[in-house]
Design a protein around this motif. Structure first.
Motif, PDB file in Angstrom:
ATOM      1  N   TYR A  97      13.028  11.055  -5.216  1.00 46.90           N
ATOM      2  CA  TYR A  97      12.251  10.133  -6.004  1.00 46.90           C
ATOM      3  C   TYR A  97      11.976   8.895  -5.181  1.00 46.90           C
ATOM      4  O   TYR A  97      11.009   8.320  -5.177  1.00 46.90           O
ATOM      5  N   ASN A  98      12.964   8.592  -4.271  1.00 47.37           N
ATOM      6  CA  ASN A  98      12.967   7.470  -3.448  1.00 47.37           C
ATOM      7  C   ASN A  98      11.734   7.666  -2.539  1.00 47.37           C
ATOM      8  O   ASN A  98      11.412   6.726  -1.899  1.00 47.37           O
ATOM      9  N   ARG A  99      11.273   8.840  -2.059  1.00 50.41           N
ATOM     10  CA  ARG A  99       9.972   8.973  -1.023  1.00 50.41           C
ATOM     11  C   ARG A  99       8.787   8.636  -2.011  1.00 50.41           C
ATOM     12  O   ARG A  99       7.808   8.783  -1.216  1.00 50.41           O
ATOM     13  N   ARG A 100       9.036   8.219  -3.215  1.00 50.67           N
ATOM     14  CA  ARG A 100       7.389   7.915  -3.586  1.00 50.67           C
ATOM     15  C   ARG A 100       6.773   6.556  -2.991  1.00 50.67           C
ATOM     16  O   ARG A 100       5.626   6.573  -3.085  1.00 50.67           O
ATOM     17  N   SER A 101       7.620   6.126  -2.404  1.00 49.65           N
ATOM     18  CA  SER A 101       6.893   4.805  -1.757  1.00 49.65           C
ATOM     19  C   SER A 101       5.935   5.209  -0.528  1.00 49.65           C
ATOM     20  O   SER A 101       5.003   4.669  -0.273  1.00 49.65           O
ATOM     21  N   GLY A 102       6.126   6.589  -0.293  1.00 52.20           N
ATOM     22  CA  GLY A 102       4.972   7.179   0.585  1.00 52.20           C
ATOM     23  C   GLY A 102       3.745   7.041   0.036  1.00 52.20           C
ATOM     24  O   GLY A 102       2.700   6.814   0.985  1.00 52.20           O
ATOM     25  N   VAL A 103       3.434   7.279  -1.016  1.00 52.56           N
ATOM     26  CA  VAL A 103       2.206   7.370  -1.670  1.00 52.56           C
ATOM     27  C   VAL A 103       1.671   5.701  -1.644  1.00 52.56           C
ATOM     28  O   VAL A 103       0.451   5.303  -1.427  1.00 52.56           O
ATOM     29  N   GLU A 104       2.506   4.843  -1.861  1.00 48.60           N
ATOM     30  CA  GLU A 104       2.160   3.670  -1.871  1.00 48.60           C
ATOM     31  C   GLU A 104       1.870   3.211  -0.401  1.00 48.60           C
ATOM     32  O   GLU A 104       0.708   2.214  -0.412  1.00 48.60           O
ATOM     33  N   ARG A 105       2.258   3.537   0.513  1.00 51.40           N
ATOM     34  CA  ARG A 105       1.964   3.230   2.058  1.00 51.40           C
ATOM     35  C   ARG A 105       0.355   3.874   2.189  1.00 51.40           C
ATOM     36  O   ARG A 105      -0.219   3.504   3.067  1.00 51.40           O
ATOM     37  N   THR A 106       0.444   4.892   1.762  1.00 51.48           N
ATOM     38  CA  THR A 106      -0.898   5.748   1.855  1.00 51.48           C
ATOM     39  C   THR A 106      -1.936   4.790   1.256  1.00 51.48           C
ATOM     40  O   THR A 106      -3.417   4.498   1.885  1.00 51.48           O
ATOM     41  N   ASN A 107      -1.689   4.344   0.105  1.00 57.63           N
ATOM     42  CA  ASN A 107      -2.496   3.405  -0.500  1.00 57.63           C
ATOM     43  C   ASN A 107      -3.101   2.303   0.040  1.00 57.63           C
ATOM     44  O   ASN A 107      -4.275   1.765   0.314  1.00 57.63           O
ATOM     45  N   GLU A 108      -1.885   1.652   0.688  1.00 59.72           N
ATOM     46  CA  GLU A 108      -2.337   0.427   1.585  1.00 59.72           C
ATOM     47  C   GLU A 108      -2.935   1.049   3.040  1.00 59.72           C
ATOM     48  O   GLU A 108      -3.582   0.029   3.372  1.00 59.72           O
ATOM     49  N   ALA A 109      -2.742   1.929   3.399  1.00 64.16           N
ATOM     50  CA  ALA A 109      -3.449   2.590   4.609  1.00 64.16           C
ATOM     51  C   ALA A 109      -5.012   2.814   4.479  1.00 64.16           C
ATOM     52  O   ALA A 109      -5.669   2.523   5.159  1.00 64.16           O
ATOM     53  N   VAL A 110      -5.167   3.300   3.177  1.00 61.85           N
ATOM     54  CA  VAL A 110      -6.556   3.705   2.855  1.00 61.85           C
ATOM     55  C   VAL A 110      -7.386   2.244   2.471  1.00 61.85           C
ATOM     56  O   VAL A 110      -8.489   2.020   2.915  1.00 61.85           O
ATOM     57  N   LYS A 111      -6.559   1.434   2.055  1.00 63.92           N
ATOM     58  CA  LYS A 111      -7.372   0.040   1.674  1.00 63.92           C
ATOM     59  C   LYS A 111      -7.705  -0.644   3.304  1.00 63.92           C
ATOM     60  O   LYS A 111      -8.596  -1.321   3.238  1.00 63.92           O
ATOM     61  N   ASP A 112      -6.856  -0.375   4.020  1.00 60.34           N
ATOM     62  CA  ASP A 112      -7.147  -0.938   5.356  1.00 60.34           C
ATOM     63  C   ASP A 112      -8.091  -0.151   5.856  1.00 60.34           C
ATOM     64  O   ASP A 112      -8.928  -0.541   7.003  1.00 60.34           O
ATOM     65  N   CYS A 113      -8.552   1.086   5.524  1.00 59.32           N
ATOM     66  CA  CYS A 113      -9.830   1.768   5.731  1.00 59.32           C
ATOM     67  C   CYS A 113     -10.886   1.588   5.197  1.00 59.32           C
ATOM     68  O   CYS A 113     -12.041   1.873   5.204  1.00 59.32           O
ATOM     69  N   GLY A 114     -11.091   0.534   4.189  1.00 59.37           N
ATOM     70  CA  GLY A 114     -12.192   0.208   3.555  1.00 59.37           C
ATOM     71  C   GLY A 114     -11.881   0.240   1.866  1.00 59.37           C
ATOM     72  O   GLY A 114     -12.740  -0.262   1.221  1.00 59.37           O
ATOM     73  N   LEU A 115     -10.859   0.896   1.279  1.00 63.81           N
ATOM     74  CA  LEU A 115     -10.657   0.858   0.063  1.00 63.81           C
ATOM     75  C   LEU A 115     -10.705  -0.482  -0.783  1.00 63.81           C
ATOM     76  O   LEU A 115     -10.945  -0.639  -1.810  1.00 63.81           O
ATOM     77  N   GLY A 116     -10.055  -1.619  -0.028  1.00 66.91           N
ATOM     78  CA  GLY A 116      -9.609  -2.787  -0.280  1.00 66.91           C
ATOM     79  C   GLY A 116     -11.004  -3.758  -0.159  1.00 66.91           C
ATOM     80  O   GLY A 116     -10.996  -4.996  -0.532  1.00 66.91           O
ATOM     81  N   HIS A 117     -12.093  -3.204   0.577  1.00 62.03           N
ATOM     82  CA  HIS A 117     -13.184  -3.812   0.818  1.00 62.03           C
ATOM     83  C   HIS A 117     -14.522  -3.536   0.108  1.00 62.03           C
ATOM     84  O   HIS A 117     -15.357  -3.222   0.763  1.00 62.03           O
ATOM     85  N   VAL A 118     -14.452  -2.795  -1.002  1.00 62.30           N
ATOM     86  CA  VAL A 118     -15.944  -2.220  -1.565  1.00 62.30           C
ATOM     87  C   VAL A 118     -16.786  -3.169  -1.709  1.00 62.30           C
ATOM     88  O   VAL A 118     -16.608  -4.113  -2.558  1.00 62.30           O
ATOM     89  N   ARG A 119     -17.927  -3.136  -1.212  1.00 62.03           N
ATOM     90  CA  ARG A 119     -19.067  -3.875  -1.578  1.00 62.03           C
ATOM     91  C   ARG A 119     -20.152  -3.176  -1.881  1.00 62.03           C
ATOM     92  O   ARG A 119     -21.052  -2.580  -1.215  1.00 62.03           O
ATOM     93  N   ALA A 120     -20.239  -2.774  -3.434  1.00 59.31           N
ATOM     94  CA  ALA A 120     -21.009  -1.984  -3.876  1.00 59.31           C
ATOM     95  C   ALA A 120     -21.929  -2.596  -5.085  1.00 59.31           C
ATOM     96  O   ALA A 120     -21.280  -3.806  -5.680  1.00 59.31           O
ATOM     97  N   ARG A 121     -22.934  -2.008  -5.456  1.00 57.63           N
ATOM     98  CA  ARG A 121     -23.797  -2.391  -6.353  1.00 57.63           C
ATOM     99  C   ARG A 121     -24.019  -0.922  -7.204  1.00 57.63           C
ATOM    100  O   ARG A 121     -25.272  -0.396  -6.941  1.00 57.63           O
TER     101      ARG A 121
END
Length: 330
Positions: A269-293
């Motif tokens: 279960y301690n490996r669950r932090s891996g998905v949190e790091r994935t989420n942050e990596a995807v945010k670095d790729c644009g998930l954290g900067h959605v400019r949508a209408r």
């Protein structure tokens, strides 16, 4: 100076090589020509031909997202740069309407493009035997009338936008995902994303937080031969079980031969932090900067960010670098 002679001009050759190398590094091991065959990209007016191929526009968007350039107008401006549109394979720069129309059409096939890239990551051995599932927020502009006010229980704050449920494995590799109306995804979404993940390959472990402490999720995974690990959530029961993880009870009920050590469950279960790091990596790729209408553009941009994360991981792996890095070293 025409674009035809631009490559041969010594005064700009070094600068062109710098820009083109950075851009083409994202695409040199992957082909997006399969996008050109989708009927969804065919012009709606009879007799019209495409101004640009979908594969070129996909390269253009990935380039822009990698450079932290988001939104229709900023992307269009970046693709007016001669070095960029040449490096992405265009014959001439695309118009704003073309860029806008491509993002709208992409939403119809975004899942298939993402699945194609997941397959490419799988054949390169970038997946491992532990999958993790989690949801993250997708924050957008208040001008997006389709978005809503959502609550993030992790940060205990409200935000304006949507959500995304992601299954990841390996070095920050997303392998299944679903765009949702908020971060708090319903159980049906969790089940669908879990099935999609197992369709890629079968892991040994599947990890989720207490939000995934549901009987259907556990029983589906156990039936598939996967060990689910999610902390037991007693909720409002008057008679809580004496367990740390729901799987302990499910195995006791359904199997007399299988036993799991508490230390093994804790360690996994301690490996669950891996998905949190994935989420942050995807945010670095644009998930954290959605400019949508609108929901259509928002969903397309979310999947573009997921696709870029896969492209960067695959590119780094092919170049002998760390696939977990979000940066391509040129």
């Amino acid at each position: 100076m025409s674009s035809a002679t631009l490559r041969d001009d010594p005064s700009v050759e070094s600068f062109f090589n710098l820009v083109a190398t950075e851009t083409l590094a994202l695409f040199e091991h992957l082909s997006f020509e399969f996008l050109d065959e989708y009927e969804v990209f065919v012009p709606s007016e009879a007799g019209r031909t495409r101004d640009h191929e979908p594969s070129e526009l996909m390269r253009g968007f990935l380039h822009c997202y990698y450079k932290n350039i988001y939104g229709i107008r900023p992307v269009t401006r970046e693709l007016q740069n001669t070095f960029v549109w040449l490096g992405c394979g265009f014959d001439r720069p695309p118009s704003r309407d073309t860029v806008d129309r491509f993002l709208t059409d992409l939403e119809h096939v975004a899942d298939e493009v993402f699945d194609y890239l997941v397959e490419q990551a799988a054949v390169r051995g970038l997946l491992d035997l532990t999958y993790s599932i989690d949801s993250t927020d997708v924050r957008t502009m208040p001008a997006d009338q389709d978005a809503s006010k959502c609550y993030d229980p992790t940060t205990e704050e409200y935000y304006y936008g949507y959500g995304c449920t992601i299954v990841s494995t390996g070095s920050k590799i997303p392998i299944a995902a679903e765009f949702t109306v908020s971060k708090q995804a319903p159980e049906e979404t969790a089940m669908r994303v879990t099935r999609d993940a197992l369709a890629v390959d079968q892991p040994v472990w599947m990890i989720g937080d207490s939000a995934y402490d549901t009987l259907d999720w556990h029983d589906y995974l156990l039936t598939a031969g996967v060990v689910p690990i999610a902390p037991y959530n007693p909720r409002n029961t008057d008679d809580p079980l004496d367990i740390e993880y729901r799987v302990e009870d499910r195995i006791d009920e359904h199997s007399e031969d299988v036993q799991l050590k508490q230390s093994t469950l804790d360690e996994t279960y301690n490996r669950r932090s891996g998905v949190e790091r994935t989420n942050e990596a995807v945010k670095d790729c644009g998930l954290g900067h959605v400019r949508a209408r609108g929901r259509v553009h928002a969903r397309a941009q979310v999947f573009l960010a997921l696709c870029l994360r896969l492209v960067v991981a695959i590119t780094n792996d092919e170049r002998g670098d760390n696939p977990g890095s979000t940066i391509i070293t040129v």
